[in-house]
Design a protein around this motif. Structure first.
Motif, PDB file in Angstrom:
ATOM      1  N   GLY A 184      10.962  -1.347   1.474  1.00 38.27           N
ATOM      2  CA  GLY A 184       9.710  -1.460   2.231  1.00 38.27           C
ATOM      3  C   GLY A 184       8.876  -0.197   2.083  1.00 38.27           C
ATOM      4  N   SER A 185       9.518   0.965   2.253  1.00 36.04           N
ATOM      5  CA  SER A 185       8.790   2.233   2.102  1.00 36.04           C
ATOM      6  C   SER A 185       8.248   2.374   0.688  1.00 36.04           C
ATOM      7  N   ALA A 186       9.069   1.964  -0.292  1.00 38.12           N
ATOM      8  CA  ALA A 186       8.621   2.053  -1.689  1.00 38.12           C
ATOM      9  C   ALA A 186       7.366   1.209  -1.892  1.00 38.12           C
ATOM     10  N   THR A 187       7.364   0.011  -1.303  1.00 37.45           N
ATOM     11  CA  THR A 187       6.187  -0.855  -1.406  1.00 37.45           C
ATOM     12  C   THR A 187       4.973  -0.191  -0.771  1.00 37.45           C
ATOM     13  N   LEU A 188       5.213   0.422   0.394  1.00 37.19           N
ATOM     14  CA  LEU A 188       4.107   1.093   1.092  1.00 37.19           C
ATOM     15  C   LEU A 188       3.521   2.229   0.249  1.00 37.19           C
ATOM     16  N   PHE A 189       4.396   3.056  -0.327  1.00 31.25           N
ATOM     17  CA  PHE A 189       3.904   4.163  -1.151  1.00 31.25           C
ATOM     18  C   PHE A 189       3.119   3.653  -2.355  1.00 31.25           C
ATOM     19  N   LEU A 201       3.795  -2.413  10.447  1.00 31.19           N
ATOM     20  CA  LEU A 201       4.390  -1.090  10.638  1.00 31.19           C
ATOM     21  C   LEU A 201       4.564  -0.755  12.111  1.00 31.19           C
ATOM     22  N   TYR A 246      17.324  -0.608   1.999  1.00 33.11           N
ATOM     23  CA  TYR A 246      16.389  -0.491   3.129  1.00 33.11           C
ATOM     24  C   TYR A 246      15.183   0.390   2.789  1.00 33.11           C
ATOM     25  N   THR A 247      15.166   0.976   1.591  1.00 36.36           N
ATOM     26  CA  THR A 247      14.014   1.815   1.216  1.00 36.36           C
ATOM     27  C   THR A 247      12.940   1.004   0.472  1.00 36.36           C
ATOM     28  N   PHE A 274       8.550   9.383  12.825  1.00 36.02           N
ATOM     29  CA  PHE A 274       9.466   9.976  11.850  1.00 36.02           C
ATOM     30  C   PHE A 274      10.820  10.381  12.420  1.00 36.02           C
ATOM     31  N   HIS A 320      11.790  -6.551  -1.401  1.00 41.00           N
ATOM     32  CA  HIS A 320      11.835  -6.199   0.022  1.00 41.00           C
ATOM     33  C   HIS A 320      12.053  -7.456   0.865  1.00 41.00           C
TER      34      HIS A 320
END
Lengths: 219, 160
Positions: A37-42, A203, A34-35, A23, A100
């Protein structure tokens, strides 16, 4: 007191360095794309949670599959909500994963040294599509049945081994109880296991290599 | 970096708070509905209804008479027929007692043995008297009684 406890835990677990690596790593100045990927992960996490909740009531058997889905949607308190999240989340998963991928492609982020991140990512997209395809059959209504009839028929047009692949996908020549059971098993065991494995590599590489900066004009 | 340390700390704290808040909202949006979703079936009350057993004239005086009937049940997404049996006893042809045939020990089915004038449970050798009271064995209480009514010569019991 809390600080003491944290220190006590850190001495034994070494969690601070892990936390810092994940983090507090340095990231270049990037933009909102660039967010994705994180959105997909969540979203993958919420799909996992709502999916687990659905398996508590869903039965992958032609005699009861549709009735159990109706039971979840109409009889259970908040069942419509849990199923709705999973249903719409599934479409959002495909959209976000593709978005993404496009971001990574158009900003050239797949290049050295991130080729393996890209390759695992492409397979992750295939897994997401696999989730969508197998999950679509599970309500066992008319739409599901005929969509899967058509979808598996597409496998059948592959030259040479097509007919055989079709039989493997359906577990026989026709859509049946065997098809429903194997689609369910694929949806809740094979694909999640594959997803977790590839996601782990994906990741790990994102954290180890770091994310790429937005390319300059003269690059 | 021209920004003051103060400003950077604030920005970081803001992001931290925002992440925790959004995470809390997402967690709550799934976590809270999950609770009624999980405990829903347990909360559902079994529906009470009157089950028609049969003609009241079939009940013999002073002998527990077995009535068997099938009732439709719905559990989850399955509609099924379930066999429902009770013993009906009357001593004067006016007042009845409707007894469950389920042993109060561990739920096996008891059977009336005419020769011995008692109910017998095969699982742990429990014996109940004609009126359902425990004579021998492990059951903690007499056989359960059902509420009943007699209408147009038929006897009904309340189930649920």
């Amino acid at each position: 007191m809390a600080a003491n406890l944290m220190n006590w835990l850190d001495e034994r677990l070494g969690w601070r360095s892990v936390w810092e690596a994940i983090f507090l790593r340095k990231v270049p100045h990037v933009n909102w794309f660039y967010t994705l990927g994180s959105a997909t992960l969540f979203l993958a996490v919420t799909q996992g949670i709502t999916g687990i909740l659905l398996t508590l009531y869903y039965v992958p058997d032609p005699a009861h599959a549709y009735d159990s889905v109706v039971y979840i949607t109409t009889q259970l308190p908040m069942g419509w909500f849990i199923r709705g999240l999973h249903h719409w989340g599934a479409s959002a998963m495909v959209i976000l994963t593709v978005a993404h991928l496009l971001r990574v492609f158009f900003l050239g982020a797949y290049k050295y040294p991130r080729e393996i991140t890209w390759i695992t990512g492409v397979f992750l997209l295939l897994i997401v599509i696999g989730f969508g395809f197998t999950g679509y059959l599970l309500p066992w209504d008319q739409k599901a049945y005929w969509a899967t009839t058509v979808g598996t028929r597409i496998i059948g047009v592959a030259p040479g081994i097509g007919e055989w692949l079709l039989r493997v996908a359906r577990g026989g020549s026709e859509l049946s109880a065997v098809t429903l059971a194997r689609f369910f098993g694929t949806h809740v065991w094979i694909l999640p296991a594959s997803l977790l494995t590839l996601l782990g590599v994906h990741l790990y590489l994102v954290i180890r290599i770091g994310i790429s900066a937005v390319p300059e004009k003269d690059e | 970096m021209s920004k003051s340390t103060d400003e950077q700390v604030n920005r970081r704290d803001f992001m931290k708070t925002a992440i925790i808040a959004i995470g809390g909202v997402i967690g709550g949006a799934i976590g809270l509905p999950a609770i009624p979703y999980l405990i829903g079936p347990a909360q559902k009350q079994d529906s009470e209804d009157w089950v028609r057993l049969g003609a009241v004239s079939k009940v013999e005086l002073n002998v527990p008479t077995l009535f068997k009937t099938t009732i439709e049940t719905q559990t989850g997404w399955i509609n099924a027929e379930e066999e429902f049996s009770v013993y009906v006893l009357t001593e004067n042809g006016q007042d009845y007692s409707v007894m469950s045939n389920i042993c109060t020990h561990l739920g096996c089915r008891v059977r009336w043995i005419p020769d011995q004038e008692s109910f017998f449970c095969p699982c742990h050798n429990a014996v109940f008297a004609k009126d359902g009271t425990v004579v021998a064995g492990p059951p903690p209480r007499p056989l359960d009684q059902f509420e009943y009514k007699v209408e147009d010569g038929f006897i009904f019991v309340k189930r649920g």
